[in-house]
Scaffold this motif. Structure first.
Motif, short mmCIF file in Angstrom:
data_model
loop_
_atom_site.label_atom_id
_atom_site.label_comp_id
_atom_site.label_asym_id
_atom_site.label_seq_id
_atom_site.Cartn_x
_atom_site.Cartn_y
_atom_site.Cartn_z
N MET A 176 0.83 -1.20 0.00
CA MET A 176 0.00 0.00 0.00
C MET A 176 0.87 1.26 0.00
SD MET A 176 -2.98 1.31 -0.10
CE MET A 176 -4.05 -0.11 0.22
N ALA A 177 1.96 1.24 0.77
CA ALA A 177 2.84 2.40 0.81
C ALA A 177 3.50 2.65 -0.55
CB ALA A 177 3.91 2.22 1.89
N VAL A 178 3.96 1.57 -1.18
CA VAL A 178 4.61 1.72 -2.49
C VAL A 178 3.63 2.25 -3.53
CG1 VAL A 178 5.61 0.39 -4.40
CG2 VAL A 178 6.40 0.01 -2.06
N SER A 179 2.38 1.86 -3.44
CA SER A 179 1.39 2.34 -4.40
C SER A 179 1.15 3.84 -4.29
CB SER A 179 0.07 1.59 -4.22
OG SER A 179 -0.53 1.91 -2.97
N HIS A 180 1.55 4.46 -3.16
CA HIS A 180 1.39 5.90 -2.98
C HIS A 180 2.67 6.67 -3.29
CE1 HIS A 180 -2.23 4.61 -0.82
NE2 HIS A 180 -2.64 5.85 -0.87
N TRP A 181 3.67 5.98 -3.82
CA TRP A 181 4.95 6.64 -4.12
C TRP A 181 4.78 7.74 -5.16
CZ3 TRP A 181 9.61 7.16 -2.10
CH2 TRP A 181 10.67 7.58 -2.91
N ALA A 182 3.97 7.51 -6.18
CA ALA A 182 3.79 8.52 -7.23
C ALA A 182 3.16 9.79 -6.67
CB ALA A 182 2.93 7.95 -8.37
N SER A 183 2.14 9.63 -5.82
CA SER A 183 1.52 10.82 -5.22
C SER A 183 2.48 11.51 -4.26
CB SER A 183 0.23 10.43 -4.50
OG SER A 183 0.49 9.48 -3.48
N PHE A 184 3.35 10.74 -3.60
CA PHE A 184 4.37 11.34 -2.74
C PHE A 184 5.35 12.18 -3.55
CE2 PHE A 184 8.71 10.66 -0.92
CZ PHE A 184 8.60 11.54 0.13
N LEU A 185 5.76 11.66 -4.71
CA LEU A 185 6.68 12.42 -5.57
C LEU A 185 6.05 13.71 -6.08
CD1 LEU A 185 8.51 9.71 -7.73
CD2 LEU A 185 9.41 11.00 -5.79
N SER A 186 4.74 13.70 -6.30
CA SER A 186 4.08 14.93 -6.75
C SER A 186 4.13 16.01 -5.66
CB SER A 186 2.64 14.63 -7.13
OG SER A 186 1.88 14.22 -6.01
N LEU A 187 4.16 15.59 -4.39
CA LEU A 187 4.26 16.55 -3.29
C LEU A 187 5.70 16.90 -2.96
CD1 LEU A 187 1.61 14.93 -0.92
CD2 LEU A 187 1.30 16.99 -2.30
N LYS A 188 6.61 15.95 -3.19
CA LYS A 188 8.01 16.15 -2.85
C LYS A 188 8.87 15.57 -3.97
CE LYS A 188 11.25 15.32 0.96
NZ LYS A 188 11.46 14.60 2.23
N PRO A 189 9.13 16.35 -5.03
CA PRO A 189 9.85 15.83 -6.21
C PRO A 189 11.25 15.31 -5.90
CG PRO A 189 8.79 17.93 -6.70
CD PRO A 189 8.69 17.74 -5.22
N ARG A 190 11.89 15.84 -4.85
CA ARG A 190 13.21 15.35 -4.45
C ARG A 190 13.01 14.57 -3.14
NH1 ARG A 190 17.29 17.53 -7.31
NH2 ARG A 190 18.84 17.09 -5.70
N PRO A 191 12.79 13.25 -3.24
CA PRO A 191 12.28 12.49 -2.09
C PRO A 191 13.25 12.29 -0.94
CG PRO A 191 12.75 11.03 -3.93
CD PRO A 191 12.92 12.42 -4.45
N ILE A 192 14.53 12.06 -1.23
CA ILE A 192 15.49 11.76 -0.17
C ILE A 192 15.99 13.05 0.44
CG2 ILE A 192 17.62 10.57 0.42
CD1 ILE A 192 15.41 8.73 -0.48
#
Length: 505
Positions: A332-348
């Motif tokens: 479930m967490a991995v499936s939200h990775w794309a939406s996370f990148l839309s909020l934070k384009p530089r994730p690390i």
């Protein structure tokens, strides 16, 4: 045993009392707490000096100040601790709570990973002593153990942080990168699995083809921007956990235990769809409750299906149930990775323990926290796993040469039983000491790691208190770390008794 524990706790209290007195005296005499004000050119400098003197009690004898602090700490018996305030008037208890939660979040994960990886690798190197795998792990262990923490942290910030964030803008692999990565992994895996040259060549060939194909596929579909694990991944890993744990602890021929763990996997796969809507946007109590439920259901399946092996069946089925719950949450967490990148384009992230004003949902916030913690966790894990590997290897080698190991083999016991039930349990005794003291030490805060990554943890609390000659934050640090060291030492002694009944006397 009760008398022993009470006696140890009484002695520990005296040690804490003496240590707190010594540290308090050393802290208040380490420098001048009014130094910054004495060097100030402000018009109201004398007034500021008088205010700080009264606020910190600098006009009182040291023993009066220490007694005031001790009186406040004694209220912890009634769960009403008064740790005072720092020189800026901020409650030290709240500072300690924030610092401890930040450090524990980092330390627990890093310590667990280091223990699991270090012990498993240490056992493998002991079993395959003087092999290429043993020499390679030994070299890497000494390398990681010798690396300066700040240097490793800076390198990770550059390559695993900044450069990775740049790569995430267009996450594809070039043909050269695919070939080099596949070759390196093929050589490593063939060295780990060993065997004659035909087996090594077959292992390297299969690994080369698999890795190259996987990297090509991930690059073509931009999997790293829109990842997906899916039902198939959860099923395969769950079945592997069931078969692997059964084979390792009770043997593959014990069909009752095997069937109970596989039945737990089936129940987990049904739950994968049944609770999908519940965990789409959950809360922590909901997730924790579902995890506990998975452990209970797995244990019950093992208990009723295990027959004469119901106890190991219940334990292993509970383990598999928990694994299935974690896999479902990871999917479930991995499936939200794309939406996370839309909020934070530089994730690390390379600074801080969380992103300020982050506005994502539950899973996006969880991914944000995970992205913040990954680099300092890697640093602490790399440094710690080296020592665990070496200690486990030497302890296993010493145990495996004992007479009772030869007796177990002469009785016809399988090598799995000899290693897991006879060798590993006795080898854990010296490792328990290292685990206890390492965990207690890390609770004090990885000062250098926290400094490099900008974490406001226990190390930062201690360093700030010393720099400003403010005893209350320093003593709060001592209270937590000293208590942790004593309790972990006591738990280590109790673990000795659980591992070796002879020690109980």
């Amino acid at each position: 045993m009760t008398k022993y524990i009470l006696r140890r706790l009484g002695a520990s209290f005296l040690v804490l009392l003496g240590g707190s007195l010594l540290l308090y005296v050393l802290t208040i005499n380490s420098d001048d707490p009014l130094k910054d004000l004495r060097e100030s050119n402000a018009d109201n400098r004398e007034y500021l000096i008088q205010q700080r003197t009264e606020f910190m009690g600098l006009d009182q004898p040291w023993y009066v100040r220490y007694w005031d602090w001790l009186t406040g700490v004694s209220k912890c018996v009634t769960l009403n601790c008064d740790l005072g305030t720092n020189r800026n008037g901020v409650d030290v208890g709240s500072l300690l709570g924030n610092a401890a939660s930040s450090t524990l979040r980092l330390v627990v994960l890093a310590t667990v990973l280091a223990i699991v990886i270090g012990i498993v690798v240490g056992i493998l190197t002991a079993i395959r002593q003087y092999s290429g795998f043993d020499y390679s792990v030994t070299f890497l262990a000494f390398l990681f153990f010798s690396l300066p923490v700040f240097w490793v942290a800076v390198l990770l910030k550059e390559f695993a942080g900044i450069q990775f964030n740049n790569w995430m803008q267009e996450p594809t692999f070039s043909p050269v990168q695919i070939i080099i990565t596949a070759l390196v992994l093929a050589l490593i895996l063939s060295a780990v699995l060993g065997g004659d040259w035909k087996r090594r060549a077959a292992t390297a060939g299969v690994t080369l083809v698999f890795v190259a194909s996987a990297m090509t596929y991930f690059s073509a579909v931009e999997w790293f921007r829109r990842p997906l694990l899916g039902f198939g991944f959860v099923a395969i890993v769950g079945i592997a956990a069931a078969v692997g744990s059964t084979t390792l602890f009770v043997g593959f021929k014990n069909r009752r235990v095997l069937y109970s763990t596989l039945a737990t996997v089936a129940a987990g796969l049904v739950s994968y769809f049944a609770f999908r809507g519940v965990i789409e946007e959950p809360t922590w109590p909901v997730l924790i409750g579902l995890f506990i439920m998975s452990l209970v259901v797995g244990g019950l399946i093992g208990w009723f299906m295990g027959g004469y092996s119901r106890k190991p069946a219940a334990a292993l089925s509970a383990f598999v149930g928990g694994t299935m719950a974690l896999l479902t949450a990871a999917d479930m967490a991995v499936s939200h990775w794309a939406s996370f990148l839309s909020l934070k384009p530089r994730p690390i992230s390379t600074i801080g323990s969380q992103t300020p004003n982050f506005s994502g949902g539950f899973w996006e916030s969880l991914l944000d926290v995970g992205a913040q913690i990954i680099l300092p966790t890697i640093v602490l894990t790399l440094i710690s796993v080296a020592s665990y590997t070496r200690y486990t290897r030497s302890s296993m080698l010493e145990v495996m040469n004992q007479d009772y190991i030869r007796t177990a083999r002469s009785k016809g016991l399988s090598e799995r039983v000899v290693i897991v039930k006879h060798g590993f349990r006795n080898a854990l005794i010296p490792i328990t000491t290292i685990v206890a003291f390492d965990f207690a030490g890390l609770i004090g805060g990885a000062v250098i790691t926290e400094k490099v990554f900008g974490w406001k943890g226990m190390g930062e609390l201690f360093e700030t208190g010393l720099r400003t000659v403010d005893p209350n934050p320093v003593m709060a640090f001592f209270l937590v770390t000293g208590t942790a060291a004593i309790l972990m030492n006591l738990l280590a002694d109790l673990a000795y008794a659980a591992l070796d009944p002879r020690i109980r006397r």
